[in-house]
Design a protein around this motif. Structure first.
Motif, short mmCIF file in Angstrom:
data_model
loop_
_atom_site.label_atom_id
_atom_site.label_comp_id
_atom_site.label_asym_id
_atom_site.label_seq_id
_atom_site.Cartn_x
_atom_site.Cartn_y
_atom_site.Cartn_z
N GLN A 111 -5.82 -1.66 -2.39
CA GLN A 111 -6.10 -0.63 -1.14
C GLN A 111 -5.67 0.63 -1.85
OE1 GLN A 111 -8.19 -0.41 1.48
NE2 GLN A 111 -7.52 1.86 1.47
N ALA A 112 -4.36 0.88 -2.44
CA ALA A 112 -3.55 2.20 -2.92
C ALA A 112 -4.08 2.45 -4.45
CB ALA A 112 -2.18 1.72 -2.69
N GLY B 270 -2.82 -5.23 -0.74
CA GLY B 270 -2.31 -3.80 -0.44
C GLY B 270 -2.48 -2.89 -1.79
N THR C 27 0.81 -1.16 0.06
CA THR C 27 0.10 -0.07 0.05
C THR C 27 0.79 1.31 0.10
OG1 THR C 27 -1.72 -1.07 1.09
CG2 THR C 27 -1.80 1.28 1.31
#
Length: 239
Positions: free
Chosen positions: A139-140, A136, A100
């Motif tokens: 999410q980013a 991750g 992330t």
């Protein structure tokens, strides 16, 4: 999931993608509550970001029309992270956080205070590592998978491989009570190698060896942080 991360195996030429795995389908059904006709943000692994229109959503598959994948993923952090192997439960969270935050090169390293049994964990299987990294990235809204290297022997790694990897890098050693307070806002054109030990820290021998190689000691103050907290805190302050 802020981005639906596709793989080449999902592609159905010329401009379709079809997913079958339960995790992404469950998210579409239960979290996103998507419906046919809706446009979603998607990305192709190690490539671009764009939009896709959901054409069909069944219990066992979702079919998309890819509209475009022309956008560039967020810039990576210029850091090679050397991380003493955390305990398995903490490793999963750490991998997600590392992806992330934008780290693209990670070495999981054995140190004296790392339990040898950790290296037998199923979490170190390549498919498990990749699964956590994908979470991750989603999410980013990123698409580029970090490269993860496993180094179960400390001394051979720092003697045979690390010196070459440090060429052109500023080397930082995060360890309580040594050096200066963690610097802030390093330039993004300066590669950094950041070493973070286990919760018990590096032993004096390891600290001495790393400092002899040019690592600068840095710290985050008097508090001792969990590994996943230390990783995020250090990266946030450095960059």
């Amino acid at each position: 999931m802020n981005l639906l991360l596709l793989t080449p195996d999902d592609l159905v030429p010329p401009d379709r993608a079809c997913i079958h795995d339960s995790r992404r389908l469950r998210h579409l059904h239960e979290i996103h509550r998507a419906s046919p006709g809706e446009e979603l943000t998607v990305g192709m692994t190690d490539a671009g970001i764009g939009r896709a229109r959901l054409l069909e959503l069944e219990r066992d598959r979702a079919l998309f029309e890819i509209l475009h994948l022309d956008d560039t993923p967020p810039p990576a952090l210029p850091v090679h992270l050397l991380l003493a192997l955390p305990r398995p439960r903490m490793l999963a969270r750490s991998l997600e956080n590392i992806a992330t935050m934008g780290v693209k090169r990670l070495t999981l390293l054995h140190t004296a205070r790392v339990e040898k049994s950790y290296w037998q964990s199923p979490e170190l299987q390549p498919e498990r590592i990749e699964a956590h990294l994908r979470l991750g990235l989603e999410q980013a809204r990123d698409t580029v998978l970090p490269v993860v290297d496993l180094q179960p022997r400390f001394k051979p790694f720092i003697e045979d491989q690390l010196p070459k990897a440090l060429t052109g890098h500023r080397a930082l050693l995060a360890h309580p009570g040594i050096g200066e307070s963690c610097p802030r806002g390093l330039p993004l054109d300066q590669p950094v190698t950041l070493a973070i030990g286990p919760e018990g820290g590096f032993i004096p021998y390891e600290v001495d060896r790393l400092q002899a190689m040019g690592f600068e000691g840095i710290h985050l103050g008097a508090r001792i942080l969990r590994v996943e907290t230390a990783v995020v805190s250090l990266l946030s302050r450095l960059f």
